[in-house]
Design a protein around this motif. Structure first.
Motif, PDB file in Angstrom:
ATOM      1  N   MET A 174       0.808  -1.207   0.000  1.00 44.23           N
ATOM      2  CA  MET A 174       0.000   0.000   0.000  1.00 44.23           C
ATOM      3  C   MET A 174       0.850   1.269   0.000  1.00 44.23           C
ATOM      4  SD  MET A 174      -3.049  -0.962  -0.360  1.00 44.23           S
ATOM      5  CE  MET A 174      -3.776   0.670  -0.155  1.00 44.23           C
ATOM      6  N   VAL A 175       2.054   1.193   0.533  1.00 43.88           N
ATOM      7  CA  VAL A 175       2.970   2.332   0.477  1.00 43.88           C
ATOM      8  C   VAL A 175       3.301   2.681  -0.971  1.00 43.88           C
ATOM      9  CG1 VAL A 175       5.386   2.984   0.930  1.00 43.88           C
ATOM     10  CG2 VAL A 175       3.964   2.136   2.786  1.00 43.88           C
ATOM     11  N   GLU A 176       3.227   1.688  -1.850  1.00 43.00           N
ATOM     12  CA  GLU A 176       3.452   1.919  -3.276  1.00 43.00           C
ATOM     13  C   GLU A 176       2.203   2.477  -3.965  1.00 43.00           C
ATOM     14  OE1 GLU A 176       6.425   1.564  -4.606  1.00 43.00           O
ATOM     15  OE2 GLU A 176       7.165   0.944  -2.625  1.00 43.00           O
ATOM     16  N   ARG A 177       1.197   2.799  -3.175  1.00 44.50           N
ATOM     17  CA  ARG A 177      -0.059   3.386  -3.658  1.00 44.50           C
ATOM     18  C   ARG A 177      -0.778   2.469  -4.650  1.00 44.50           C
ATOM     19  NH1 ARG A 177      -0.298   8.420  -1.559  1.00 44.50           N
ATOM     20  NH2 ARG A 177       1.675   9.409  -0.987  1.00 44.50           N
ATOM     21  N   ARG A 178      -0.769   1.195  -4.344  1.00 43.84           N
ATOM     22  CA  ARG A 178      -1.492   0.228  -5.162  1.00 43.84           C
ATOM     23  C   ARG A 178      -2.976   0.266  -4.841  1.00 43.84           C
ATOM     24  NH1 ARG A 178       0.450  -5.636  -4.986  1.00 43.84           N
ATOM     25  NH2 ARG A 178      -1.104  -5.669  -6.658  1.00 43.84           N
ATOM     26  N   ASP A 179      -3.770  -0.329  -5.717  1.00 45.97           N
ATOM     27  CA  ASP A 179      -5.210  -0.405  -5.518  1.00 45.97           C
ATOM     28  C   ASP A 179      -5.519  -1.355  -4.360  1.00 45.97           C
ATOM     29  OD1 ASP A 179      -8.061  -0.087  -6.407  1.00 45.97           O
ATOM     30  OD2 ASP A 179      -7.842  -2.252  -6.634  1.00 45.97           O
ATOM     31  N   PRO A 180      -6.287  -0.912  -3.361  1.00 46.51           N
ATOM     32  CA  PRO A 180      -6.580  -1.770  -2.208  1.00 46.51           C
ATOM     33  C   PRO A 180      -7.235  -3.094  -2.571  1.00 46.51           C
ATOM     34  CG  PRO A 180      -7.171   0.508  -1.724  1.00 46.51           C
ATOM     35  CD  PRO A 180      -6.831   0.450  -3.188  1.00 46.51           C
ATOM     36  N   CYS A 181      -8.097  -3.104  -3.574  1.00 45.58           N
ATOM     37  CA  CYS A 181      -8.772  -4.351  -3.954  1.00 45.58           C
ATOM     38  C   CYS A 181      -7.787  -5.358  -4.532  1.00 45.58           C
ATOM     39  CB  CYS A 181      -9.891  -4.066  -4.949  1.00 45.58           C
ATOM     40  SG  CYS A 181     -11.284  -3.150  -4.243  1.00 45.58           S
ATOM     41  N   GLU A 182      -6.831  -4.887  -5.312  1.00 42.71           N
ATOM     42  CA  GLU A 182      -5.807  -5.782  -5.856  1.00 42.71           C
ATOM     43  C   GLU A 182      -4.941  -6.355  -4.739  1.00 42.71           C
ATOM     44  OE1 GLU A 182      -3.483  -3.852  -8.790  1.00 42.71           O
ATOM     45  OE2 GLU A 182      -5.136  -3.626 -10.235  1.00 42.71           O
ATOM     46  N   VAL A 183      -4.546  -5.499  -3.816  1.00 39.93           N
ATOM     47  CA  VAL A 183      -3.722  -5.958  -2.688  1.00 39.93           C
ATOM     48  C   VAL A 183      -4.509  -6.951  -1.844  1.00 39.93           C
ATOM     49  CG1 VAL A 183      -2.505  -5.237  -0.591  1.00 39.93           C
ATOM     50  CG2 VAL A 183      -2.359  -3.831  -2.655  1.00 39.93           C
ATOM     51  N   SER A 184      -5.803  -6.710  -1.675  1.00 39.78           N
ATOM     52  CA  SER A 184      -6.654  -7.626  -0.914  1.00 39.78           C
ATOM     53  C   SER A 184      -6.626  -9.028  -1.524  1.00 39.78           C
ATOM     54  CB  SER A 184      -8.091  -7.098  -0.884  1.00 39.78           C
ATOM     55  OG  SER A 184      -8.993  -8.079  -0.424  1.00 39.78           O
ATOM     56  N   ARG A 185      -6.798  -9.116  -2.827  1.00 40.46           N
ATOM     57  CA  ARG A 185      -6.815 -10.430  -3.487  1.00 40.46           C
ATOM     58  C   ARG A 185      -5.484 -11.163  -3.303  1.00 40.46           C
ATOM     59  NH1 ARG A 185      -9.892  -7.379  -7.257  1.00 40.46           N
ATOM     60  NH2 ARG A 185      -8.049  -6.890  -8.523  1.00 40.46           N
ATOM     61  N   GLU A 186      -4.386 -10.440  -3.431  1.00 34.26           N
ATOM     62  CA  GLU A 186      -3.080 -11.067  -3.278  1.00 34.26           C
ATOM     63  C   GLU A 186      -2.810 -11.445  -1.816  1.00 34.26           C
ATOM     64  OE1 GLU A 186      -0.058  -8.672  -5.111  1.00 34.26           O
ATOM     65  OE2 GLU A 186      -1.259  -8.350  -6.919  1.00 34.26           O
ATOM     66  N   ALA A 187      -3.326 -10.641  -0.895  1.00 34.89           N
ATOM     67  CA  ALA A 187      -3.130 -10.932   0.524  1.00 34.89           C
ATOM     68  C   ALA A 187      -3.858 -12.210   0.933  1.00 34.89           C
ATOM     69  CB  ALA A 187      -3.598  -9.755   1.374  1.00 34.89           C
ATOM     70  N   LEU A 188      -4.999 -12.482   0.327  1.00 32.30           N
ATOM     71  CA  LEU A 188      -5.724 -13.722   0.625  1.00 32.30           C
ATOM     72  C   LEU A 188      -4.897 -14.939   0.220  1.00 32.30           C
ATOM     73  CD1 LEU A 188      -9.341 -12.707  -0.468  1.00 32.30           C
ATOM     74  CD2 LEU A 188      -8.540 -13.159   1.869  1.00 32.30           C
ATOM     75  N   VAL A 189      -4.193 -14.842  -0.890  1.00 32.27           N
ATOM     76  CA  VAL A 189      -3.294 -15.922  -1.309  1.00 32.27           C
ATOM     77  C   VAL A 189      -2.153 -16.075  -0.303  1.00 32.27           C
ATOM     78  CG1 VAL A 189      -1.721 -16.716  -3.111  1.00 32.27           C
ATOM     79  CG2 VAL A 189      -3.871 -15.600  -3.741  1.00 32.27           C
ATOM     80  N   LEU A 190      -1.624 -14.946   0.145  1.00 30.19           N
ATOM     81  CA  LEU A 190      -0.548 -14.978   1.137  1.00 30.19           C
ATOM     82  C   LEU A 190      -0.998 -15.652   2.426  1.00 30.19           C
ATOM     83  CD1 LEU A 190       2.282 -14.086   2.118  1.00 30.19           C
ATOM     84  CD2 LEU A 190       1.233 -11.944   2.868  1.00 30.19           C
ATOM     85  N   ILE A 191      -2.220 -15.360   2.866  1.00 29.43           N
ATOM     86  CA  ILE A 191      -2.737 -15.985   4.086  1.00 29.43           C
ATOM     87  C   ILE A 191      -2.795 -17.499   3.926  1.00 29.43           C
ATOM     88  CG2 ILE A 191      -4.760 -16.217   5.584  1.00 29.43           C
ATOM     89  CD1 ILE A 191      -5.330 -13.238   5.045  1.00 29.43           C
ATOM     90  N   ASP A 192      -3.245 -17.966   2.759  1.00 27.64           N
ATOM     91  CA  ASP A 192      -3.278 -19.409   2.497  1.00 27.64           C
ATOM     92  C   ASP A 192      -1.878 -20.014   2.592  1.00 27.64           C
ATOM     93  OD1 ASP A 192      -5.991 -19.271   2.070  1.00 27.64           O
ATOM     94  OD2 ASP A 192      -5.842 -19.238  -0.121  1.00 27.64           O
ATOM     95  N   GLU A 193      -0.905 -19.317   2.025  1.00 28.03           N
ATOM     96  CA  GLU A 193       0.470 -19.820   2.053  1.00 28.03           C
ATOM     97  C   GLU A 193       1.024 -19.842   3.472  1.00 28.03           C
ATOM     98  OE1 GLU A 193       2.412 -17.182  -0.643  1.00 28.03           O
ATOM     99  OE2 GLU A 193       1.784 -18.297  -2.441  1.00 28.03           O
ATOM    100  N   MET A 194       0.711 -18.828   4.248  1.00 27.74           N
ATOM    101  CA  MET A 194       1.188 -18.781   5.629  1.00 27.74           C
ATOM    102  C   MET A 194       0.503 -19.840   6.479  1.00 27.74           C
ATOM    103  SD  MET A 194       1.557 -14.649   6.185  1.00 27.74           S
ATOM    104  CE  MET A 194       2.550 -14.738   7.689  1.00 27.74           C
ATOM    105  N   GLU A 195      -0.777 -20.096   6.218  1.00 29.39           N
ATOM    106  CA  GLU A 195      -1.483 -21.151   6.949  1.00 29.39           C
ATOM    107  C   GLU A 195      -0.814 -22.504   6.709  1.00 29.39           C
ATOM    108  OE1 GLU A 195      -5.928 -23.168   7.434  1.00 29.39           O
ATOM    109  OE2 GLU A 195      -5.588 -21.605   5.932  1.00 29.39           O
ATOM    110  N   ASP A 196      -0.360 -22.742   5.478  1.00 27.03           N
ATOM    111  CA  ASP A 196       0.300 -24.005   5.151  1.00 27.03           C
ATOM    112  C   ASP A 196       1.589 -24.207   5.945  1.00 27.03           C
ATOM    113  OD1 ASP A 196      -1.655 -24.719   3.363  1.00 27.03           O
ATOM    114  OD2 ASP A 196      -0.585 -23.981   1.596  1.00 27.03           O
TER     115      ASP A 196
END
Length: 211
Positions: A174-196
């Protein structure tokens, strides 16, 4: 219980002071704004500001207490059959999927973080909130699942890592001023990876039994 008129006015006054202070900090920087400046802009006394905010840092990080208690609240509110990790993952996914400002998903995040990174006092207070969150979660897990030797501390460390890691990644994007919705979608993937990466003992710790 319904909120009384007096409580509502106090809450509204506190929010108004915080909003005005945040605007000043964003405009001038944290160090350049005094509590007296905030009081004058909000048309209240300095004592009134301190009645609502014990320290200047609290004017900007006014939701720090909520953040410090967040993981413990999620664990205490877990559902029947749900472990502590399940509850944290469910709540965290919900905030991320909902593009919530509570996890840094808002358009002005870069400007907000600029104020923090430019202020040693704010960085120190933010670190203190993070440490308070970890200690509080350790105590909550002991209360919910029993002493268990070092296990409550170890599980708390893993869940704290999960939460802090996701928020740090979101913040960096978000510091790179990205679109929050795009970051949200990628963060959900990250959560899955961290859960693993979490072990079975962590994922199955403190399962709430039916009462």
């Amino acid at each position: 219980m319904a909120e009384g008129l007096r409580e509502r006015k106090k809450r509204q006054t506190k929010q108004r002071i915080s909003d005005i202070a945040t605007g000043l900090f964003l405009e001038r920087g944290f160090a350049a704004v005094t509590v007296a400046d905030v009081a004058e802009a909000a048309d209240v006394s300095v004592n009134t500001v301190y009645n609502y905010f014990p320290a200047k840092e609290d004017l900007f990080l006014d939701r720090g207490a909520d953040m410090a208690d967040r993981l413990s609240r999620w664990v205490r509110g877990r559902r029947t059959g749900e472990s502590a990790a399940d509850a944290v993952l469910r709540e965290l996914r919900g905030l991320v999927e909902g593009v919530s400002p509570a996890v840094g998903l808002f358009a002005g995040y870069a400007d907000f973080m600029r104020v923090i990174t430019d202020s040693p006092a704010l960085r120190s207070r933010l670190w203190a909130f993070q440490q308070e969150s970890l200690r509080d979660l350790e105590g909550t897990l002991r209360a919910e699942a029993g002493p268990g030797g070092h296990l409550p501390d170890l599980v708390a460390g893993q869940l704290h890592w999960l939460h802090a890691g996701v928020l740090a990644w979101i913040g960096a994007e978000m510091v790179e001023r990205r679109d929050p919705c795009e970051v949200s979608r990628e963060a959900l993937v990250l959560i899955d990876e961290m859960e693993d990466l979490l072990g079975e003992r962590v994922l199955n710790y403190a399962v709430r039994e039916a009462s």
